[in-house]
Each structure stands twice: as structure tokens, then as C-alpha cells.
Design a protein around this motif. Structure first.
Motif, short mmCIF file in Angstrom:
data_model
loop_
_atom_site.label_atom_id
_atom_site.label_comp_id
_atom_site.label_asym_id
_atom_site.label_seq_id
_atom_site.Cartn_x
_atom_site.Cartn_y
_atom_site.Cartn_z
N MET A 269 -47.07 -16.15 15.60
CA MET A 269 -46.40 -15.37 16.83
C MET A 269 -47.11 -14.15 16.85
N VAL A 270 -47.47 -13.22 16.20
CA VAL A 270 -48.20 -11.95 16.15
C VAL A 270 -49.40 -12.36 16.68
N GLU A 271 -50.41 -13.27 16.07
CA GLU A 271 -51.78 -13.37 16.71
C GLU A 271 -51.61 -13.94 18.06
N HIS A 272 -50.62 -14.58 18.64
CA HIS A 272 -50.21 -15.06 19.93
C HIS A 272 -50.62 -13.90 20.89
N SER A 273 -50.24 -12.69 20.47
CA SER A 273 -50.11 -11.49 21.20
C SER A 273 -51.70 -10.74 21.17
N GLY A 274 -52.49 -11.44 20.46
CA GLY A 274 -53.90 -10.81 20.52
C GLY A 274 -54.14 -9.92 19.49
N ILE A 275 -53.21 -9.81 18.38
CA ILE A 275 -53.48 -8.79 17.19
C ILE A 275 -54.24 -9.42 16.28
N LEU A 276 -55.47 -8.88 15.69
CA LEU A 276 -56.23 -9.44 14.55
C LEU A 276 -55.53 -9.00 13.25
N LEU A 277 -54.90 -10.01 12.70
CA LEU A 277 -54.35 -9.35 11.58
C LEU A 277 -55.29 -9.03 10.26
N SER A 278 -56.31 -9.96 10.22
CA SER A 278 -57.17 -10.23 9.26
C SER A 278 -57.82 -8.79 9.12
N LEU A 279 -57.94 -8.09 10.15
CA LEU A 279 -58.73 -6.83 9.98
C LEU A 279 -57.97 -5.64 9.71
N ASP A 280 -56.61 -5.85 9.24
CA ASP A 280 -55.40 -4.65 9.42
C ASP A 280 -54.58 -5.13 8.20
N ASP A 281 -54.70 -4.68 6.78
CA ASP A 281 -53.70 -4.97 5.96
C ASP A 281 -52.34 -4.29 6.25
N ASP A 282 -52.43 -3.13 6.76
CA ASP A 282 -51.09 -2.47 7.32
C ASP A 282 -50.56 -3.13 8.14
N ILE A 283 -50.99 -3.76 9.20
CA ILE A 283 -50.04 -4.63 10.13
C ILE A 283 -49.51 -6.08 9.34
N LEU A 284 -50.44 -6.37 8.54
CA LEU A 284 -49.95 -7.84 7.93
C LEU A 284 -48.98 -7.35 6.99
N GLN A 285 -48.71 -6.30 6.20
CA GLN A 285 -47.53 -5.93 5.56
C GLN A 285 -46.43 -5.71 6.22
N ARG A 286 -46.46 -5.05 7.41
CA ARG A 286 -45.35 -5.15 8.27
C ARG A 286 -44.90 -6.36 9.00
N VAL A 287 -45.42 -7.15 8.82
CA VAL A 287 -45.10 -8.60 9.61
C VAL A 287 -44.99 -9.68 8.47
N SER A 288 -45.03 -9.47 7.19
CA SER A 288 -44.82 -10.40 6.00
C SER A 288 -43.85 -10.13 5.10
N SER A 289 -42.89 -11.04 5.13
CA SER A 289 -41.78 -11.11 4.10
C SER A 289 -42.22 -10.74 2.79
N LEU A 290 -43.56 -11.17 2.35
CA LEU A 290 -43.97 -10.93 0.94
C LEU A 290 -44.10 -9.56 0.82
N SER A 291 -44.11 -8.78 1.73
CA SER A 291 -44.38 -7.31 1.38
C SER A 291 -43.20 -6.74 0.45
N VAL A 292 -42.47 -7.58 0.31
CA VAL A 292 -41.40 -7.07 -0.84
C VAL A 292 -42.02 -6.58 -2.08
N PHE A 293 -43.18 -7.31 -2.69
CA PHE A 293 -43.88 -7.22 -3.83
C PHE A 293 -44.59 -5.95 -3.76
N CYS A 294 -44.78 -5.39 -2.55
CA CYS A 294 -45.63 -4.09 -2.49
C CYS A 294 -45.24 -3.07 -3.13
N ASP A 295 -43.75 -2.97 -2.99
CA ASP A 295 -43.14 -1.68 -3.61
C ASP A 295 -42.39 -2.07 -5.17
N ARG A 296 -42.61 -3.49 -5.46
CA ARG A 296 -41.83 -3.91 -6.59
C ARG A 296 -42.97 -4.72 -7.57
N PRO A 297 -43.75 -4.29 -7.88
CA PRO A 297 -44.94 -4.83 -8.88
C PRO A 297 -44.36 -5.55 -9.99
N ASP A 298 -43.11 -5.21 -10.58
CA ASP A 298 -42.36 -6.05 -11.66
C ASP A 298 -42.04 -7.24 -11.08
#
Length: 403
Positions: A269-298
Motif C-alpha cells: 500500500m505504501v509503495e503504491h504511493s511512490g515511497i521507496l521503502l528499501s532505501l529508508d529503514d526509518d520509514i520501514l520501521q514506521r509501517v511494520s508491525s514487526l517494529s515491536v522487536f526494535c524496542d524489545r530485543p528480549d
């Protein structure tokens, strides 16, 4: 200035006074920026003015947000979720859910636009102030905030959704379906209606489409982190204490499967708007549910442990099957290769399992997480393969010595 703001907060022209106050503060910020560049020795004077501006902003922002929330409630936001929240709803009934912001009367539309612009102007003012105050520091991390006006749309939606989430403890797929439906159904209309206001407010670097998707995913992550994962961890702890295997590990892996599938749909859905996620981990973290692991390494470590155990359990039958060590992989080989150089069939099982692990870790929203996950899961699988080969070689040597 603070006294004037308090005096007019209850006045019927409070909206006009707020816009005037914001305009005055923006002019003040421009003057402070100029002084900071031309007369850096006047830092004490600038600090004194900053203190007064901070006091004014401490009054302005809560008032603007409170008025904005009241107006949203008057307009009927959030929309009713009873139709799209039903797991048995069809596409036709879901499409019948209207966006209350699209059906606003002219006076309400004008009022909403004014409130929206006020929030955007306040946020841009704060961004400029932080940018000036953080000169010489890593400003990008501190300056990037979600768009306040979009957050005010998502927060009541999130609260309304959680009433349905609580009914689906054993059916987490419904949670992901509902969040995706809400995100998809409103993204186009909100982008079409609100992006011009963001542009008018000259809020730099913000896309309503991206902010809406990001805010919805963030609300999902918050719920997962507060309600779902702790529940699963409690089940795993009980399993380790009692020694009785339950479905906790299966449920955990199923949840990860749902998160990966959800992220793929959101990223599309995001890429449909023309945003290149592969070039920006910050954007990827904001649209990924798996970003919960960023703050919880355990939690990432726990996932890796469960994933590794599942992979080794699935490899065990292939490893113990004698025929897999005797049969060779049927494939096209170079004419110079002999049959002795072909890999045993068991190697393909390990390669398939490693490929599956690599594919799953691709969904993690940062290079650091992907690297750590591969070290925790991929390396032990490779080591297991080498140990199995070593054991076979030692057994062969033993048999040779006996003969």
C-alpha cells in the motif's frame, strides 16, 4: 502573552485569537533564528525569550488539541466500526462505511480546516524551534514526530477498535484484518482531503498517506506490545514451569506469520504511493508491525529461540532418515563432476530450511534486527548440519577401522 491567551480561550473568537497567537510566535521564532545566527553572544537573551514562548506553547497546544477533539466528536468521528469489524462482513457492506469528514457541511468544513491548520502550524513552529536549539546535534532523530492532526484521527479509532480486539484473543487474524481494512478504506479520502491543508501549512516532509498508514500501524504495535505479546509470554513461562508443552509456541509462530503477511500488504500500500521503502529503514520501521522487536530485543531473542526449535524439529526426520544420506541430489551438473561430488539429499532439506529462515527475517524492519536474527537462528542450523556430517564421517571411519 500567556495572560492574553488565557483571557481569550473561552471567547467565541478563540480560533481567530489562536491563529493570531501562532502567527506572532512564528514571527518571534524568525527573529530568534536571525539573532542566533548574527549575534550568538546574545544567547542569554534568546534563552529568556524561549522560556516565554515555551509558556505560551504550553497553553496553546492543549487548547488546540482539545478544540480539535471536540470538533471531531461533533462530526461523528470515529466512524462506526460495527460493520467492518465483523469477521463475517462482506466487501459491499464494508464499502458502505462513510468517512464523516467527507460529508461535512460547509461551516464545519471551514472550522475543521482552521483547527487542522492550527495544529499543523503549531507542529511546524515546534520543529523550527527544535531545529534551531539542536544545532550541532543529531537533529533528525529529535525532529521527526508523527503528524499531530493525523494522530488525533487515529487515537479514537484505536480505542474503538480495541473493544473488538478484546473479543478476538484466540483469533488474532481478525485484529490484523480490521486494522488493514480501516487503513485501506480511509487512506485515499484522507490523503485527498488533508494533504492540501498540510501543504498550505508548509509542514516540511510530511505525507498524509504515509502518516495515516504509519499511525495505524503504530496503534497496532502498541496493542500487540501491551496486550498480545505479554499474554503469549505468560503462557510460555507457565509451560517452562510445568514442563507440559502447550500451544503457546505454535500460537507465537502463528502470530509472527500474521504480522509478516500484514506487513507485506501494508508495504504494498505504501509503495503504491511512490515511497521507496528499501532505501529508508526509518520509514520501514514506521509501517511494520514487526517494529515491536526494535524496542524489545528480549522478544526477538525469544522468537529466535522458538523459530530455531521449530526448524530443528522439522529437520530431525530428514536428518535421521538414512536414505537421505545415501541418495544424491538429482540436478544438472558439469560433465567433469563425478557422482561422488554430489550432495546428499539431506543437504537440500537444510538449504530449504535456511532459505525459509532468511525469507522470514527479510520482514524485520532494520538491518540490525535481520543480522541478529540470522545469527541466532541461521548459524545454529548450519552448525547442526556440520555436526551431522562430522558424526557421519566419524561413524564411517569407525566402520573402516573395524574392517
Amino acid at each position: 502573552m500567556s495572560k492574553n491567551i488565557r483571557k481569550h480561550s473561552s471567547d467565541e473568537n478563540s480560533g481567530d485569537m489562536r491563529l493570531f497567537a501562532i502567527k506572532t510566535l512564528k514571527m518571534t521564532e524568525e527573529i530568534l533564528t536571525s539573532i542566533t545566527k548574527m549575534h550568538p553572544q546574545w544567547r542569554h537573551l534568546v534563552s529568556a525569550v524561549d522560556h516565554r514562548v515555551d509558556r505560551a506553547l504550553a497553553i496553546l497546544r492543549p487548547q488546540a488539541i482539545a478544540d480539535h477533539r471536540s470538533l471531531l466528536a461533533l462530526l461523528g468521528w470515529p466512524p462506526a466500526l460495527s460493520v467492518i469489524a465483523s469477521p463475517h462482513s462482506d466487501a459491499r457492506s464494508a464499502n458502505q462505511v462513510l468517512n464523516p469528514l467527507q460529508s461535512m457541511q460547509a461551516d464545519h468544513k471551514l472550522k475543521y480546516s482552521e483547527n487542522f491548520l492550527a495544529l499543523c502550524n503549531l507542529q511546524e513552529l515546534q520543529r523550527k524551534r527544535k531545529s534551531r536549539q539542536l544545532v550541532g546535534h543529531d537533529r533528525e532523530v529529535a525532529l521527526r514526530q508523527p503528524l499531530w492532526a493525523i494522530e488525533e484521527l487515529v487515537n479514537p479509532l484505536s480505542l474503538a477498535s480495541q473493544k473488538h480486539f478484546s473479543k478476538w484473543v484466540d483469533k488474532p487474524e481478525f485484529i490484523f484484518t480490521l486494522v488493514f481494512k480501516i487503513t485501506r478504506d480511509y487512506v485515499d479520502s484522507l490523503d485527498e482531503m488533508l494533504q492540501p491543508l498540510v501543504d498550505e501549512a508548509k509542514v516540511v516532509g510530511y505525507s498524509c498517506r504515509e502518516e495515516w498508514i504509519s499511525a495505524m500501524v503504530t496503534s497496532l504495535c502498541t496493542y500487540l506490545a501491551k496486550e498480545v505479546f505479554p499474554s503469549y509470554i505468560t503462557q510460555l513461562d507457565e509451560e517452562s514451569v510445568t514442563g507440559v508443552q502447550s500451544s503457546a509456541r505454535i500460537s507465537w509462530l502463528h502470530l509472527i506469520d500474521l504480522m509478516i503477511a500484514f506487513d507485506k500488504r501494508i508495504i504494498s500500500m505504501v509503495e503504491h504511493s511512490g515511497i521507496l521503502l528499501s532505501l529508508d529503514d526509518d520509514i520501514l520501521q514506521r509501517v511494520s508491525s514487526l517494529s515491536v522487536f526494535c524496542d524489545r530485543p528480549d522478544w526477538l531473542n525469544l522468537w529466535a529461540e522458538i523459530e530455531l526449535g521449530d526448524a530443528l524439529d522439522k529437520l530431525k526426520p530428514d536428518t535421521e532418515n538414512e536414505s537421505n544420506w545415501k541418495k544424491k541430489i538429482e540436478s544438472v551438473v558439469l560433465s567433469t563432476c563425478t557422482d561422488d561430488h554430489k550432495s546428499p539429499l539431506v543437504s537440500s532439506a537444510f538449504v530449504r530450511r535456511l532459505a525459509s529462515i532468511v525469507e522470514r527475517c527479510r520482514s524485520l524492519p532494520s538491518v540490525t534486527l535481520r543480522s541478529k536474527f540470522l545469527r541466532l537462528v541461521g548459524v545454529p542450523i548450519i552448525r547442526k548440519f556440520f555436526d551431522s556430517i562430522l558424526l557421519r564421517c566419524q561413524e564411517a571411519e569407525g566402520l573402516t577401522a573395524l574392517t
